[in-house]
Design a protein around this motif. Structure first.
Motif, mmCIF file in Angstrom:
data_model
loop_
_atom_site.group_PDB
_atom_site.id
_atom_site.type_symbol
_atom_site.label_atom_id
_atom_site.label_comp_id
_atom_site.label_asym_id
_atom_site.label_seq_id
_atom_site.Cartn_x
_atom_site.Cartn_y
_atom_site.Cartn_z
ATOM 1 N N ARG A 1 1.868 -19.571 -7.463
ATOM 2 C CA ARG A 1 0.779 -19.543 -6.483
ATOM 3 C C ARG A 1 -0.098 -18.304 -6.663
ATOM 4 N N LEU A 2 0.514 -17.168 -6.963
ATOM 5 C CA LEU A 2 -0.277 -15.950 -7.182
ATOM 6 C C LEU A 2 -1.163 -16.090 -8.407
ATOM 7 N N LEU A 3 -0.627 -16.631 -9.489
ATOM 8 C CA LEU A 3 -1.423 -16.824 -10.700
ATOM 9 C C LEU A 3 -2.650 -17.674 -10.406
ATOM 10 N N MET A 4 -2.483 -18.705 -9.602
ATOM 11 C CA MET A 4 -3.577 -19.628 -9.322
ATOM 12 C C MET A 4 -4.486 -19.153 -8.186
ATOM 13 N N SER A 5 -4.172 -18.016 -7.596
ATOM 14 C CA SER A 5 -4.995 -17.474 -6.516
ATOM 15 C C SER A 5 -6.147 -16.660 -7.098
ATOM 16 N N ASP A 6 -6.979 -16.120 -6.220
ATOM 17 C CA ASP A 6 -8.086 -15.281 -6.674
ATOM 18 C C ASP A 6 -7.889 -13.823 -6.257
ATOM 19 N N TYR A 7 -6.618 -13.413 -6.091
ATOM 20 C CA TYR A 7 -6.304 -12.070 -5.583
ATOM 21 C C TYR A 7 -5.794 -11.187 -6.713
ATOM 22 N N SER A 8 -6.414 -10.026 -6.905
ATOM 23 C CA SER A 8 -6.095 -9.180 -8.062
ATOM 24 C C SER A 8 -5.230 -7.959 -7.730
ATOM 25 N N GLN A 9 -5.034 -7.657 -6.452
ATOM 26 C CA GLN A 9 -4.191 -6.515 -6.080
ATOM 27 C C GLN A 9 -2.709 -6.921 -6.115
ATOM 28 N N PRO A 10 -1.797 -5.948 -6.166
ATOM 29 C CA PRO A 10 -0.366 -6.285 -6.204
ATOM 30 C C PRO A 10 0.095 -7.045 -4.967
ATOM 31 N N VAL A 11 1.042 -7.976 -5.189
ATOM 32 C CA VAL A 11 1.618 -8.765 -4.104
ATOM 33 C C VAL A 11 3.135 -8.744 -4.226
ATOM 34 N N MET B 1 -4.956 -2.826 -13.799
ATOM 35 C CA MET B 1 -6.123 -2.653 -12.928
ATOM 36 C C MET B 1 -7.301 -2.066 -13.695
ATOM 37 N N ALA B 2 -7.032 -1.206 -14.696
ATOM 38 C CA ALA B 2 -8.111 -0.649 -15.508
ATOM 39 C C ALA B 2 -8.811 -1.754 -16.303
ATOM 40 N N TYR B 3 -8.039 -2.666 -16.871
ATOM 41 C CA TYR B 3 -8.643 -3.789 -17.604
ATOM 42 C C TYR B 3 -9.419 -4.705 -16.644
ATOM 43 N N HIS B 4 -8.927 -4.806 -15.421
ATOM 44 C CA HIS B 4 -9.614 -5.641 -14.434
ATOM 45 C C HIS B 4 -10.961 -5.019 -14.043
ATOM 46 N N LYS C 1 -13.300 -6.396 -16.789
ATOM 47 C CA LYS C 1 -13.479 -7.612 -15.979
ATOM 48 C C LYS C 1 -12.509 -8.726 -16.358
ATOM 49 N N VAL C 2 -11.327 -8.347 -16.847
ATOM 50 C CA VAL C 2 -10.284 -9.328 -17.138
ATOM 51 C C VAL C 2 -9.715 -9.845 -15.814
ATOM 52 N N GLU C 3 -9.471 -11.137 -15.739
ATOM 53 C CA GLU C 3 -8.832 -11.709 -14.557
ATOM 54 C C GLU C 3 -7.350 -11.359 -14.571
ATOM 55 N N THR C 4 -6.924 -10.538 -13.638
ATOM 56 C CA THR C 4 -5.548 -10.056 -13.636
ATOM 57 C C THR C 4 -4.876 -10.352 -12.298
ATOM 58 N N ARG C 5 -3.552 -10.516 -12.359
ATOM 59 C CA ARG C 5 -2.711 -10.677 -11.175
ATOM 60 C C ARG C 5 -1.474 -9.803 -11.372
ATOM 61 N N ILE C 6 -0.989 -9.200 -10.288
ATOM 62 C CA ILE C 6 0.187 -8.313 -10.349
ATOM 63 C C ILE C 6 1.200 -8.772 -9.308
ATOM 64 N N VAL C 7 2.382 -9.170 -9.760
ATOM 65 C CA VAL C 7 3.442 -9.541 -8.829
ATOM 66 C C VAL C 7 4.500 -8.448 -8.821
ATOM 67 N N ARG C 8 4.873 -7.999 -7.641
ATOM 68 C CA ARG C 8 5.974 -7.041 -7.488
ATOM 69 C C ARG C 8 7.216 -7.816 -7.065
ATOM 70 N N ILE C 9 8.137 -7.944 -8.004
ATOM 71 C CA ILE C 9 9.313 -8.792 -7.825
ATOM 72 C C ILE C 9 10.460 -7.987 -7.226
ATOM 73 N N PHE C 10 11.038 -8.508 -6.162
ATOM 74 C CA PHE C 10 12.243 -7.910 -5.576
ATOM 75 C C PHE C 10 13.471 -8.645 -6.122
ATOM 76 N N ASN C 11 14.646 -8.155 -5.769
ATOM 77 C CA ASN C 11 15.898 -8.685 -6.316
ATOM 78 C C ASN C 11 15.914 -10.210 -6.318
ATOM 79 N N ASP D 1 0.810 -1.221 0.000
ATOM 80 C CA ASP D 1 0.000 0.000 0.000
ATOM 81 C C ASP D 1 0.846 1.274 0.000
ATOM 82 N N TYR D 2 2.178 1.128 -0.080
ATOM 83 C CA TYR D 2 3.056 2.292 -0.209
ATOM 84 C C TYR D 2 3.103 2.737 -1.667
ATOM 85 N N TRP D 3 2.904 4.035 -1.914
ATOM 86 C CA TRP D 3 2.792 4.535 -3.293
ATOM 87 C C TRP D 3 4.131 4.856 -3.934
ATOM 88 N N GLY D 4 5.185 4.909 -3.155
ATOM 89 C CA GLY D 4 6.506 5.060 -3.752
ATOM 90 C C GLY D 4 7.055 6.477 -3.768
#
Length: 328
Positions: free
Chosen positions: A228-238, A160-163, A167-177, A134-137
């Motif tokens: 695991r994120l792809l197969m989950s039902d969570y659409s917000q960034p993780v 998120m706009a397409y979601h 109503k597109v099923e979307t997932r967002i992963v925030r990848i660290f190093n 939830d940090y905006w950066g």
């Protein structure tokens, strides 16, 4: 029973190639796509003989056509290291914007679930620590890293706009190093840079005073989190990464100890907008995905070092691509 079909963009890159391996192992039909600007076919050549694998040499910034049904799309096409996106800034912006738009349009047309690869760089040089979703950066949009940071921030916004709108099923992963076999030695990031310098008998270069921190996640752990994120039902960034934080100065000393080099650490000026801290808060990943990294840094770095040591001698001295022929 027919196999589920997945499109993986950036498939010949470091993470894309490991995703190809994972989805083949899971029984999918994998459609790999890459324009090979930074990817390398050697990363996926072991899959070419498989009936359930196919490769398209294509730039996703242009219209994407994939015949047949698609169940999933993983959008991992993008330069991902400073040495790349500082040399090809326009392509970096285009793949984050136009490429993501094209992938989302394809997901909508095929009624496919799509996961997009965002990054800890959306947090910029963070003012909170560790970084939570939830940090905006704190991003400089006109600095040298802005082409990458803002491309990923736009990627998240349009996803998120397409979601919400389509109503597109979307997932967002925030990848660290992330690190592991198939990284490029000359991609400019700390771990391959340190190991490459050690193997060449060069002093290890640390920028600034080395107090800036990074949190390194082994590639197998990251791929598990993404799956695991792809197969989950969570659409917000993780956030997916390893919260085991270390300063670059201490990390350079770890590499010296591991490789047994007699070289020392030297210090150079800190690049503009280089993040001072990187540490993911992975509370969401733990709660939603039952995921956390398993591979220790000492074990993962040892495996990665053995991989780099096994490369042909000329790879150690190979210069980064110049990208001179690309249309910007």
């Amino acid at each position: 029973m027919s196999r589920k079909r997945v499109l993986i963009t950036g498939a010949a890159g470091f993470l894309g190639s490991h995703l190809c391996d994972r989805f083949i192992a899971e029984g999918f039909h994998v459609i790999a796509m890459d324009n090979l600007i930074t990817g390398d076919l050697r990363n996926i050549e072991h899959l070419f003989s498989l009936e359930q694998f196919e490769f398209y040499h294509h730039d996703v910034s242009k219209f994407i056509h994939v015949p047949g049904e698609l169940d999933y799309i993983l959008h991992f096409a993008s330069p991902a290291s400073p040495i790349d996106y500082l040399k090809i800034p326009i392509q970096t912006l285009k793949v984050g914007a136009l490429g993501t738009h094209n992938c989302l349009g394809l997901a909508k047309a095929k009624n496919a679930r799509i996961l997009v690869a965002s990054t800890s760089e959306v947090y910029g040089d963070p003012l909170i620590h560790p970084q939570t979703e939830d940090y905006w950066g704190n991003v400089n949009p006109v600095g040298p890293r802005g082409v990458y940071d803002e491309a990923k921030r736009f990627m998240e916004s349009i996803t998120m706009a397409y979601h919400t709108f389509h109503k597109v099923e979307t997932r967002i992963v925030r990848i660290f190093n992330t690190y592991g076999p198939r990284m490029r030695l000359n991609d400019g990031r700390a771990l391959p840079a340190f190991i490459g310098q050690a193997l060449r008998g060069e002093d290890l270069t640390v920028f600034g005073d080395g107090s800036q921190t990074r949190s390194f996640c082994y590639v197998d752990d990251l791929i598990e989190g993404i799956y695991r994120l792809l197969m989950s039902d969570y659409s917000q960034p993780v956030n997916v990464g390893n919260p085991d934080e270390i300063s670059l100065r201490d990390f350079a000393e770890e590499i010296i100890k591991l490789t047994g080099t007699s070289q020392k650490v030297i210090y150079k000026p800190l690049p503009l907008d280089d993040p001072k801290q990187r540490k993911p808060d992975i509370s969401k990943a733990r709660a939603l995905l039952n995921w956390e990294p398993k591979v220790s840094r000492s074990e993962g770095v040892r495996i990665t070092y053995e991989y780099f040591k096994s490369l042909p001698h000329e790879e150690l001295f190979k210069q980064p691509k110049e990208f001179k022929s690309l249309h910007q």
